[in-house]
Design a protein around this motif. Structure first.
Motif, PDB file in Angstrom:
ATOM      1  N   THR A  31      -8.376  11.168  29.656  1.00 26.05           N
ATOM      2  CA  THR A  31      -8.971  10.839  30.947  1.00 26.05           C
ATOM      3  C   THR A  31     -10.081   9.806  30.833  1.00 26.05           C
ATOM      4  OG1 THR A  31     -10.270  12.809  30.610  1.00 26.05           O
ATOM      5  CG2 THR A  31      -8.441  12.977  32.141  1.00 26.05           C
ATOM      6  N   CYS A  32     -10.373   9.372  29.621  1.00 23.50           N
ATOM      7  CA  CYS A  32     -11.353   8.300  29.483  1.00 23.50           C
ATOM      8  C   CYS A  32     -10.937   7.355  28.352  1.00 23.50           C
ATOM      9  CB  CYS A  32     -12.750   8.858  29.237  1.00 23.50           C
ATOM     10  SG  CYS A  32     -12.915   9.758  27.720  1.00 23.50           S
ATOM     11  N   GLU A  33     -11.553   6.194  28.383  1.00 23.14           N
ATOM     12  CA  GLU A  33     -11.271   5.192  27.343  1.00 23.14           C
ATOM     13  C   GLU A  33     -12.578   4.947  26.590  1.00 23.14           C
ATOM     14  OE1 GLU A  33      -9.974   0.529  27.236  1.00 23.14           O
ATOM     15  OE2 GLU A  33      -9.427   1.720  28.978  1.00 23.14           O
ATOM     16  N   TRP A  34     -12.597   5.250  25.306  1.00 22.27           N
ATOM     17  CA  TRP A  34     -13.814   5.158  24.494  1.00 22.27           C
ATOM     18  C   TRP A  34     -13.937   3.755  23.928  1.00 22.27           C
ATOM     19  CZ3 TRP A  34     -17.863   8.371  23.793  1.00 22.27           C
ATOM     20  CH2 TRP A  34     -18.724   8.132  22.707  1.00 22.27           C
ATOM     21  N   ARG A  87     -18.195  16.082  32.537  1.00 26.33           N
ATOM     22  CA  ARG A  87     -16.766  16.359  32.433  1.00 26.33           C
ATOM     23  C   ARG A  87     -16.106  16.438  33.813  1.00 26.33           C
ATOM     24  NH1 ARG A  87     -13.899  20.697  28.566  1.00 26.33           N
ATOM     25  NH2 ARG A  87     -11.833  20.640  29.484  1.00 26.33           N
ATOM     26  N   ILE A 137     -15.458  12.908  34.942  1.00 22.97           N
ATOM     27  CA  ILE A 137     -14.370  12.292  34.167  1.00 22.97           C
ATOM     28  C   ILE A 137     -13.024  12.855  34.627  1.00 22.97           C
ATOM     29  CG2 ILE A 137     -13.386  12.087  31.838  1.00 22.97           C
ATOM     30  CD1 ILE A 137     -15.895  10.652  31.571  1.00 22.97           C
ATOM     31  N   GLU A 138     -12.986  14.157  34.848  1.00 26.31           N
ATOM     32  CA  GLU A 138     -11.704  14.785  35.229  1.00 26.31           C
ATOM     33  C   GLU A 138     -11.329  14.506  36.679  1.00 26.31           C
ATOM     34  OE1 GLU A 138     -11.954  18.868  33.966  1.00 26.31           O
ATOM     35  OE2 GLU A 138     -11.439  18.313  31.901  1.00 26.31           O
ATOM     36  N   SER A 180     -11.983  11.704  38.242  1.00 27.69           N
ATOM     37  CA  SER A 180     -11.715  10.278  38.440  1.00 27.69           C
ATOM     38  C   SER A 180     -10.204   9.998  38.423  1.00 27.69           C
ATOM     39  CB  SER A 180     -12.396   9.459  37.330  1.00 27.69           C
ATOM     40  OG  SER A 180     -11.998   8.108  37.444  1.00 27.69           O
ATOM     41  N   PRO A 235      -8.854   6.362  34.254  1.00 29.27           N
ATOM     42  CA  PRO A 235      -9.638   6.682  33.057  1.00 29.27           C
ATOM     43  C   PRO A 235     -11.000   5.995  33.113  1.00 29.27           C
ATOM     44  CG  PRO A 235      -7.426   5.925  32.479  1.00 29.27           C
ATOM     45  CD  PRO A 235      -7.600   5.663  33.948  1.00 29.27           C
ATOM     46  N   VAL A 236     -12.045   6.777  32.908  1.00 25.67           N
ATOM     47  CA  VAL A 236     -13.405   6.218  32.906  1.00 25.67           C
ATOM     48  C   VAL A 236     -13.609   5.471  31.585  1.00 25.67           C
ATOM     49  CG1 VAL A 236     -15.861   6.809  32.944  1.00 25.67           C
ATOM     50  CG2 VAL A 236     -14.233   8.089  34.368  1.00 25.67           C
ATOM     51  N   LYS A 237     -14.176   4.281  31.672  1.00 21.51           N
ATOM     52  CA  LYS A 237     -14.452   3.494  30.448  1.00 21.51           C
ATOM     53  C   LYS A 237     -15.817   3.921  29.914  1.00 21.51           C
ATOM     54  CE  LYS A 237     -11.156   0.155  31.310  1.00 21.51           C
ATOM     55  NZ  LYS A 237     -10.439   0.930  32.325  1.00 21.51           N
ATOM     56  N   VAL A 238     -15.828   4.462  28.720  1.00 18.56           N
ATOM     57  CA  VAL A 238     -17.089   4.923  28.118  1.00 18.56           C
ATOM     58  C   VAL A 238     -17.577   3.866  27.136  1.00 18.56           C
ATOM     59  CG1 VAL A 238     -18.258   6.782  26.901  1.00 18.56           C
ATOM     60  CG2 VAL A 238     -16.256   7.299  28.312  1.00 18.56           C
TER      61      VAL A 238
END
Ligand SMILES: O=C1O[C@H](COP(=O)(O)O)[C@@H](O)[C@H](O)[C@H]1O
Length: 233
Positions: A5-8, A217, A220-221, A223, A226-229
């Motif tokens: 769910t996110c992009e690190w 969290r 992030i969930e 959204s 995918p949230v960009k971290v």
């Protein structure tokens, strides 16, 4: 980072992170201005964003067409050293960005609920959704002013909230707060989380891997994308 769910996005230095984030945000704002004649940017306060703000303020964007607001604010006037608006004014609304329009969440009012109503009335008329949101995170896992001990945490984390701005009462926050609502944040065209340091990385990873629902969290969930971290040590 295995969470889907996110992009690190990891950077070797905080300066490299600030440059990459500023470039990405500048690109997104420019695209929004080209497609709808203006752009809406919501940024976080606290200590982390200063270098990113300074870098972004130098980018060649049609800043006069950009409206800047805060993701969240303390219920304090801009003369307070704890004011997020003061940080934005000092670090972001300068250089090329000096001509951007800034809409504060704080308004002088009898209490934080009245201030939230005033901010709501002002922001409601904007051309939503936000084009860019840059979130921060505290070491307690709060993001925006979604504090884990907020008395209205369920309302704050409600992705179906009809409100734009919500008042926040949380002992750990220090003073009352104002925050954009969950749906206004997660509907942004571009949603980033900007965190720095090993401690915040560990907090973020624990939040994403554990069973407890932490505010970061929950965002992030909730959204849809995918949230960009953006992280640097
Ligand atoms: O209270 C706040 O804290 C978070 C994180 O701040 P930092 O100082 O650890 O960077 C921030 O994202 C939020 O906007 C602010 O109001």
């Amino acid at each position: 980072m295995s969470v889907k769910t996110c992009e690190w996005l990891e950077f070797s230095t905080r300066k490299a992170l600030a440059t990459a984030l500023a470039d990405t945000v500048a690109q997104r704002l420019t695209a929004a201005i080209e497609s709808r004649g203006g752009a809406l940017l919501a940024v976080s306060g606290g200590t982390t964003p200063a270098l990113f703000f300074e870098t972004l303020s130098t980018r060649a964007i049609a800043w006069s067409k950009v409206t800047v607001m805060l993701v969240d604010e303390r219920f304090v006037p801009s003369s307070s050293p704890r004011s997020n608006a003061a940080l934005v004014s000092e670090k972001l609304l300068r250089n090329k960005a000096a001509v951007a329009r800034f809409l504060p969440l704080y308004h002088p009012a009898q209490n934080v609920a009245a201030a939230a109503s005033r901010a709501e009335a002002e922001l409601l008329g904007l051309d939503w959704p936000l084009d860019v949101v840059v979130l921060g995170m505290g070491t307690d896992g709060h993001t925006a002013s979604f504090f884990p001990d907020a008395s209205t945490l369920d309302l704050l984390l409600d992705p179906a909230s009809s409100q734009v701005v919500l008042p926040v009462d949380a002992v750990s926050a220090g003073e009352p707060r104002l925050t954009l609502s969950m749906p206004r944040l997660i509907s942004a065209g571009f949603l980033a989380l900007h965190i720095e340091g090993q401690e915040k990385r560990a907090v973020f990873e624990a939040a994403m891997e554990g069973n407890a629902v932490t505010p970061i969290r929950a965002v992030i969930e909730a959204s849809p994308q995918p949230v960009k971290v953006f992280w640097a040590a």
